[in-house]
Design a protein around this motif. Structure first.
Motif, short mmCIF file in Angstrom:
data_model
loop_
_atom_site.label_atom_id
_atom_site.label_comp_id
_atom_site.label_asym_id
_atom_site.label_seq_id
_atom_site.Cartn_x
_atom_site.Cartn_y
_atom_site.Cartn_z
N SER A 679 48.19 39.36 29.63
CA SER A 679 49.56 39.83 29.74
C SER A 679 49.44 41.16 30.39
O SER A 679 50.56 41.32 31.26
N LYS A 683 51.31 41.67 34.30
CA LYS A 683 52.33 42.78 34.76
C LYS A 683 51.71 43.56 35.91
O LYS A 683 52.54 43.98 36.78
N THR A 693 52.90 35.22 38.71
CA THR A 693 52.95 35.90 37.46
C THR A 693 54.38 35.46 36.38
O THR A 693 53.94 35.57 35.18
N TRP A 697 54.07 34.23 32.89
CA TRP A 697 54.73 35.24 31.67
C TRP A 697 55.77 34.39 31.08
O TRP A 697 55.48 34.44 29.57
N ILE A 706 58.99 38.39 34.15
CA ILE A 706 58.32 39.44 34.06
C ILE A 706 59.05 40.70 34.97
O ILE A 706 58.46 41.75 34.74
#
Length: 771
Positions: A679, A683, A693, A697, A706
């Motif tokens: 995680s 980010k 992403t 996410w 995200i």
RNA sequence: GGGCUCAUAGUCCAGAUCGGUUAUGACGUCGCCCUUACACGGCGAAGAUCCGGGGUUCAAAUCCCCGUGGGCCCACCA
């Protein structure tokens, strides 16, 4: 447990759906507050297909700035605009329809330009959207809109009233066959035969003579000084003396100047208005009074005395005869001379002073230097480009152009007294077609007017972009909150123009600098390091590349290949191979998606080791993001994810995560650490690769995007780099040993774990099946 | 001609401000390997006179000087 993620690879097709989600979630919408992060986005110019791939990379990175800022809690205002004024579209239209601007009715020509721009603009906006640029597309602006042009005109009117604008004569390239000024870009150089005449000039109050060689003896009447090189000993005793010009008998001063070369001719040069560009520079530098020797009709003027009315070439022949008759000629050489000619008519151009409007800038240089010092440049070295430019400014800014597709100069001239009449600001004016909005001339009261036909230099428009996006003179509430804006991202080649002119204009109009940061990017070159151009055939069209590989691949390539501020090479194959990293990230996530998300755990030494490396990674990324240098996080995250996390940590804890031979607590610690690490990676990558992403996410960690998360902050703790090296070395050794022995990787094997790796013994043993 | 900038394996790039053991990583190439996330993968190998020359130093890819070559911006020869 079945993995949540089924597909074996990242599918760029998903980007389309993700774009739609972003639209619906409105996560990039902006409402001004007291503190905003405003990007003075460069409005790209739709100059023809294909759009430059370097520009696509550039805008991708500008978007990374926006996303970086959002993730550090800023309220981001990211306007989108399209620059549509200027010469390129005129040339494009002339070529496309095989017409000439000046031979076409103006309104009709402008329409053709507009249509061409609309097509090119649509494709450009599509590319920008597909790249995942998180700007305000819904109300994008155009620099040729009524609203924008009326702002440009208002600022002109404002500065006119402040006395910042004046009319002056300035030497222009003039093609007397076409009857028009031409841009420097329209000049070509041809080697033409001509005569180099060595003339005798008397030195006043002496018996001595000085020999001067010239290809333009007909300009003797416009000779204002003679220069020699300061190192030239031959003339040293005569510096400052008066020299008598043959035929005219005018007296001019002999002075030194570095532009005179000792080796050429006699080493002495006559400086006339205007034989060539060097003359122009010298007249300006030495502040000489110019003589207009050639008129707009291409003939010698009254200033040429008995040669008036002749064409320069005829005058030359005649004056050479007269010089010879009077004994002023030492010799004449036939030479081939590199001559500037008009690209269109193929005749040698003349440099003729013409009236143009100027905006004062010389007085502002010191102030702009000061403002420049207050602005943070990323990278800092590029501040030098601005400073060097400021050093070299020696004339005011000529702002009028004899072109069509630009913002019209809002002036009407009185028919009876010629007084320029300026309308009230706030509206868009077209003096070439509109009726004068003023009923009586401010000077003589007459009622008939002639509209100005010229347009502005396009930098007059672009230089007020921060004012336009902050609603200057339109919404004072909004303006107060947004101006000065935060950052100006732009390419390196237009620091001297766009960046400088924006500083100048915004300072003149608001007394305040337009932004506190400037982010300067290099150029996109081809794979050999040469500039891309359509004519060379080395231009890469970004659209098919993005369609085939996806925006995230392109963006990650841009981040991992471009060291901020430096020029970069574009290579399709390189872009393609970048996709492998996204594939790796996808599969790491796929593996983790077979485990439940666990939010806490008691990390064992292996877990502590990777978390500590993860923290180092966060630190490193922060360094890059703080300077908007995406090269740093892209390289660091790729290295960590691939060569540390996936290659070693995941392999070490796989059995533990499955719970084979470990307690529930030990298992949960591994799963917790795996998710914590992934995680964090997501980010850290979110500003660079927003699509994959966000998708991962939402699949693994959250209902919401995200892109509304805060960036991870590093913890202040010691690093354990040494262990990483030892672990990696140990694993390599085991793999090699097994290989040499012809064993499969899952076969059991007897091999000792060294003392230094004692804390990781259990994980290592399960990883390699050591006994 | 003036300015800025760069120069490390076939290609791209790290190593910059803080000189110090076998020069980082990626792409490409070659060899082996289906190992319960990934063959868009794994492991391994080959591949660099760190542009040339001089200097400082016990020690230089790294600091200094002089060249050479590329890129871009500006100015262009009476």
């Amino acid at each position: 447990m079945e993995p949540k993620i089924k597909e074996k690879a990242w599918n760029p097709e998903l980007e389309k759906k993700i774009l739609k989600d972003w639209d619906e979630e409105k996560i990039y919408e902006f409402t001004p507050t007291e503190n905003n992060f405003t990007i003075d986005t460069p409005p790209p110019y739709p100059s023809g297909r294909p759009w430059h791939i370097g520009a696509a990379a550039h805008y991708s990175q500008i978007d990374m700035i926006a996303r970086t800022a959002r993730m550090s809690g800023e309220n981001v205002y990211f306007p989108i605009g399209i620059d549509r004024n200027g010469l390129p579209v005129e040339l494009y239209t002339e070529k496309k329809h095989n017409i000439r601007m000046r031979e076409t009715e103006r309104g009709e020509f402008l329409n053709l330009c507009r249509v061409a721009l609309d097509d090119l603009e649509a494709e450009m906006l599509l590319i920008m959207k597909n790249l995942g640029i998180s700007g305000e597309f819904a109300n994008y602006y155009r620099t040729d809109s009524e609203e924008y042009r009326s702002l440009t005109q208002s600022t002109f009117i404002d500065l006119w009233k402040k006395g910042q604008i004046y009319l002056a004569n300035r030497p222009n390239n003039y093609d007397w066959v076409s009857g028009t000024t031409i841009a420097d870009a329209e000049i070509i150089y041809q080697d033409l035969p001509t005569k180099l005449v060595y003339m005798k000039f008397k030195i006043k109050d002496t018996e001595k003579e000085i020999i001067i060689a010239s290809t333009r003896p007909e300009l003797l009447c416009a000779c204002k000084t003679i220069i020699v090189n300061p190192d030239d000993q031959r003339y040293a005793p005569f510096i400052g003396k008066k020299i008598i010009v043959p035929i005219t008998n005018a007296e001019v001063e002999l002075r030194t100047h570095h532009s005179a070369q000792q080796e050429f001719g006699s080493g002495a040069v006559m400086v006339c208005s205007y034989g060539d560009q060097n003359d122009v520079a010298l007249f300006r530098e030495l502040e000489l009074e110019e003589v207009v020797a050639i008129g707009l009709d291409g003939k010698m003027t009254e200033a040429a005395g008995e040669y008036a009315g002749l064409k320069p070439k005829q005058a030359r022949t005649k004056i050479i005869e007269d010089l010879e008759t009077n004994g002023f000629v030492e010799k004449i050489e036939d030479i081939v001379h590199r001559t500037p000619v008009s690209e269109r008519s193929k005749i040698p151009i003349e440099i003729i002073p013409m009236e143009e409007y100027y905006l004062k800038q010389k007085d502002s240089v010191e102030k702009i230097k000061k403002l420049g010092q207050e602005i943070t440049f990323y990278p800092s070295m590029h501040k030098q480009i601005l400073m060097n430019w400021l050093e070299s400014i020696n004339i005011d800014w000529p702002i009028s152009r004899r072109r069509y597709y630009g913002t019209e100069i809002p002036i009407w001239y009185c028919k009876s007294c010629s007084e320029p009449n300026i309308p009230e600001p706030g509206k868009y004016y077209k003096p070439w077609s509109d009726k004068c909005p003023i009923s009586n001339c401010t000077k003589c009261g007459a009622t008939e007017f002639v509209g100005e036909e010229r347009t502005f230099d396009t930098w007059m428009d672009s230089s007020v972009s921060p004012l336009f996006v902050s609603k200057f003179n339109k919404d004072s509430e909004f303006f107060k909150k947004v101006y000065p804006t935060t950052i100006r991202p732009q390419a390196k080649d237009i620091v001297r123009t766009w960046l400088y002119y924006t500083l100048l204009r915004c300072d003149q109009l608001t007394g305040n600098k337009p932004w506190s940061q400037a982010w300067i990017m290099g150029y996109g070159l081809d794979e050999k390091g040469l500039k891309m151009s359509k004519s060379k055939g080395n231009a890469i069209d970004p659209l098919p590349v993005i369609e085939k590989l996806g925006a995230d691949t392109f963006r990650f390539w841009s981040a991992s290949e471009i060291n901020h501020g430096y020029d970069f090479r574009c290579n399709e194959q390189k872009i393609e191979s970048t996709k492998k990293f996204l594939s790796k990230l996808w599969n790491v996530s796929r593996f983790l998606s077979s485990f439940p998300v666990i939010n806490s755990g008691k990390p064992n030494p292996t877990d502590k080791w990777i978390l500590s490396e993860l923290n180092n990674l966060v630190k490193e990324c922060k360094k890059g993001y703080d300077e908007y240098n995406f090269f740093v996080p892209a390289i660091a995250v790729r290295e960590f994810t691939w060569n540390v996390f996936a290659a070693h940590y995941i392999e070490m804890v796989k059995a533990r995560a499955y719970g084979i031979g470990f307690s529930d607590d030990e298992r949960d610690a591994a799963i917790f650490t795996l998710h914590k690490t992934l995680s964090t990676i997501l980010k850290l990558l979110a500003p660079i690769t927003p699509f994959i992403t966000d998708h991962l996410w939402k699949t693994l960690y959250s209902q919401s995007s995200i892109h509304i998360e805060q960036q991870v902050e590093p913890e202040d703790e010691q690093s354990e780099n040494k262990l990483t090296e030892e672990i990696s070395e140990f694993n390599s050794k085991v793999w090699n040993e097994k290989k040499t022995k012809g064993l499969s990787l899952k076969d059991s094997f007897s091999y000792p774990v060294p003392k230094s790796l004692e804390p990781f013994k259990k994980d290592l043993e399960s990883m390699h099946n050591l006994i």
